[in-house]
Write an enzyme that holds these catalytic residues in place. Structure first.
Site, short mmCIF file in Angstrom:
data_model
loop_
_atom_site.label_atom_id
_atom_site.label_comp_id
_atom_site.label_asym_id
_atom_site.label_seq_id
_atom_site.Cartn_x
_atom_site.Cartn_y
_atom_site.Cartn_z
N LYS A 91 0.87 -1.18 0.00
CA LYS A 91 0.00 0.00 0.00
C LYS A 91 0.91 1.22 0.00
CE LYS A 91 -4.53 0.87 0.67
NZ LYS A 91 -5.69 0.15 0.15
N GLY A 191 -23.10 4.50 5.21
CA GLY A 191 -22.29 5.01 4.10
C GLY A 191 -22.84 4.53 2.77
N VAL A 192 -23.45 5.46 2.01
CA VAL A 192 -23.99 5.07 0.70
C VAL A 192 -23.20 5.78 -0.40
CG1 VAL A 192 -26.27 4.23 1.32
CG2 VAL A 192 -25.91 6.69 1.10
N GLY A 193 -21.88 5.56 -0.35
CA GLY A 193 -20.99 6.05 -1.41
C GLY A 193 -21.01 5.04 -2.54
N VAL A 195 -19.63 1.98 -2.97
CA VAL A 195 -19.93 0.58 -2.66
C VAL A 195 -21.31 0.48 -2.00
CG1 VAL A 195 -19.21 -1.48 -1.39
CG2 VAL A 195 -17.48 0.05 -2.35
P1 NAD Z 1 -16.96 6.37 -0.83
O1 NAD Z 1 -16.09 7.48 -0.36
O2 NAD Z 1 -17.56 6.42 -2.19
O3 NAD Z 1 -18.16 6.16 0.21
C1 NAD Z 1 -18.05 6.31 1.58
C2 NAD Z 1 -19.30 7.00 2.06
O4 NAD Z 1 -19.29 7.05 3.48
C3 NAD Z 1 -19.40 8.44 1.55
O5 NAD Z 1 -20.65 8.63 0.93
C4 NAD Z 1 -19.24 9.27 2.82
O6 NAD Z 1 -20.00 10.46 2.79
C5 NAD Z 1 -19.78 8.32 3.86
N1 NAD Z 1 -19.34 8.58 5.23
C6 NAD Z 1 -18.16 9.06 5.66
N2 NAD Z 1 -18.17 9.18 7.00
C7 NAD Z 1 -19.38 8.77 7.42
C8 NAD Z 1 -20.00 8.64 8.69
N3 NAD Z 1 -19.36 9.00 9.81
N4 NAD Z 1 -21.26 8.17 8.75
C9 NAD Z 1 -21.92 7.84 7.63
N5 NAD Z 1 -21.39 7.93 6.40
C10 NAD Z 1 -20.14 8.39 6.29
O7 NAD Z 1 -16.10 5.05 -0.62
P2 NAD Z 1 -16.40 3.60 -1.20
O8 NAD Z 1 -15.54 3.39 -2.38
O9 NAD Z 1 -17.87 3.39 -1.29
O10 NAD Z 1 -15.81 2.69 -0.04
C11 NAD Z 1 -16.54 2.47 1.16
C12 NAD Z 1 -15.68 1.69 2.13
O11 NAD Z 1 -15.32 0.43 1.55
C13 NAD Z 1 -14.35 2.39 2.46
O12 NAD Z 1 -14.04 2.10 3.79
C14 NAD Z 1 -13.35 1.71 1.54
O13 NAD Z 1 -12.04 1.74 2.07
C15 NAD Z 1 -13.90 0.31 1.49
N6 NAD Z 1 -13.55 -0.42 0.26
C16 NAD Z 1 -13.93 0.07 -0.96
C17 NAD Z 1 -13.59 -0.64 -2.10
C18 NAD Z 1 -14.03 -0.16 -3.48
O14 NAD Z 1 -13.99 -0.96 -4.44
N7 NAD Z 1 -14.46 1.09 -3.63
C19 NAD Z 1 -12.88 -1.85 -2.02
C20 NAD Z 1 -12.52 -2.33 -0.76
C21 NAD Z 1 -12.86 -1.60 0.37
#
Ligand code: NAD
Length: 366
Positions: A91, A191-193, A195
């Site tokens: 990483k 968290g509805v980002g 993923v």
């Molecule tokens: P993202 O940034 O698109 O989504 C994260 C969401 O969490 C955002 O909408 C943000 O506003 C929200 N958030 C932040 N703090 C918060 C809180 N205190 N309460 C509620 N919501 C909150 O990220 P992502 O790509 O969707 O990834 C989500 C998680 O999964 C992360 O921890 C990431 O490390 C992990 N992950 C992602 C992937 C991938 O393929 N994107 C792969 C492995 C792990």
């Protein structure tokens, strides 16, 4: 002659940290002209080159950045191993403000550092690094993956991550409820980002009852309207009377404060490093009869995606097929954890370590 005593260092000895966590190599990268300060952590390359994303963050201290890269790169070793990939764990972290510092020169300079490792470390996107940034890095090194589809890459990995997380959730349901159906099951998604949103789509398609929260009101509104999920406040998510809690935002949300509040039977989400303390909080969940699906296994879809891109001849269907193995691996972990009376995170690490040891043994020349 007077022999001067060496003063003890105030900070914990760096090599002690490396040997405790088992790292092979840590590379500090600095470029005066662009202001680049980065650390690349190579944890283990027994199974293959160390693949892991680059995270850019405004760390309060350099020690904080180092701790992050050591912890994250170790997690990648286990994630790759348990997913059956021929990859090691690595990483990188870049220290600074992603909004103002990421110029072309800055990213290309970082690419040169990655290139200098000759393929021992392969980079990809992570927090605050987008697929477009990878394009600049790719101008200086071929040891990069996670490129946009427009330039022949695999594109956004989050739909695959969401799929694997969904399957991990179904495997957990099979263990706890005797059936992997999620019809009518109540699921809280934090968290509805990228993923989280795709996960909500899978869940609502299967007629689960979904509660969501996010710090972004816009995202909550969008996902609630699109998929018919119920919005709750950021704090209320921990107190809901649900079957499943899915952390998809931040790490360390399973801790001394939150675990006593949880009323679910299963925790299965995509966030990395959900357990604040792998051992202590893993056992706190057992005491409360909560089944925990190890994060580094069920969120491995993204890694499977970039690995396939890196191998070449990228095929999205094949990637989804590989992600399906998460279901059976999850059940194997639950079995081992019950048999050995250990927590599921420990069982997952045991399986990951065993594969590394076995493969190393195969590779010893006779
Ligand atoms: P993202 O940034 O698109 O989504 C994260 C969401 O969490 C955002 O909408 C943000 O506003 C929200 N958030 C932040 N703090 C918060 C809180 N205190 N309460 C509620 N919501 C909150 O990220 P992502 O790509 O969707 O990834 C989500 C998680 O999964 C992360 O921890 C990431 O490390 C992990 N992950 C992602 C992937 C991938 O393929 N994107 C792969 C492995 C792990």
């Amino acid at each position: 002659m007077e022999v001067k005593e060496l003063k003890k260092p105030a900070q914990p000895d760096l090599f002690t940290s490396l040997s405790t966590l088992g790292h092979e190599q840590v590379v500090f990268c600095h470029d005066e002209a662009t202001g680049l300060k980065a650390i690349i952590g190579i944890h283990n390359t027994a199974l293959g080159p160390a693949l892991g994303g680059t995270r850019m963050w405004n760390y309060a201290t350099e020690q904080e950045a180092l701790t992050d890269v050591l912890r994250l790169s170790r997690g990648m070793t286990f994630k790759a191993s348990i997913s059956g990939l021929n990859l090691g764990g690595g990483k990188a972290v870049i220290i600074g403000d992603a909004k103002t510092m990421k110029t072309e020169a800055f990213l290309r300079r970082f690419g040169k550092f990655v290139n200098s490792l000759g393929g021992k470390y392969i980079t990809a996107e992570d927090v605050n690094m987008k697929t477009a940034d990878m394009e600049y890095i790719a101008m200086e090194t071929k040891h990069v993956t996670g490129l946009p589809e427009s330039v022949g890459g695999g594109g956004d990995p989050s739909p695959v991550t969401a799929y694997g997380t969904y399957l991990g959730m179904k495997a957990s349901a099979k263990k706890v409820f005797g059936s992997d159906s999620l019809v009518g099951k109540k699921v809280a998604v934090q968290g509805v980002g990228q993923v989280g949103m795709h996960l909500v789509e899978y869940l609502t398609k299967e007629n689960a009852i979904v509660y969501i929260t996010d710090i972004s009101e816009d995202k909550v509104k969008h996902v609630a309207t699109k998929f018919g999920a119920t919005a709750v406040s950021q704090e209320a998510i921990y107190d809901l009377d649900v079957d499943i809690y899915a952390p998809c935002a931040l790490g360390a949300t399973l801790n001394d404060n939150t675990i006593p509040r949880l009323r679910c039977s299963i925790i299965a989400g995509a966030a990395n490093n959900q357990l604040k303390d792998e051992v202590k909080h893993g056992y706190m969940l057992i005491d409360r009869s909560i089944t925990y699906a190890p994060d580094f296994l069920i969120n491995a879809g993204g890694l499977i995606n970039v690995y396939n891109e890196f191998l070449g001849n990228y095929n999205r269907n094949r990637v989804f097929e590989q992600a399906e193995r998460i279901y059976s691996t999850c059940l194997n972990i639950f079995d081992l954890a019950s048999k050995e009376k250990i927590n599921t995170q420990e069982a997952a690490i045991k399986i990951a370590e065993k594969r590394i040891e076995d493969v190393c043994r195969v590779r010893i020349p006779r």
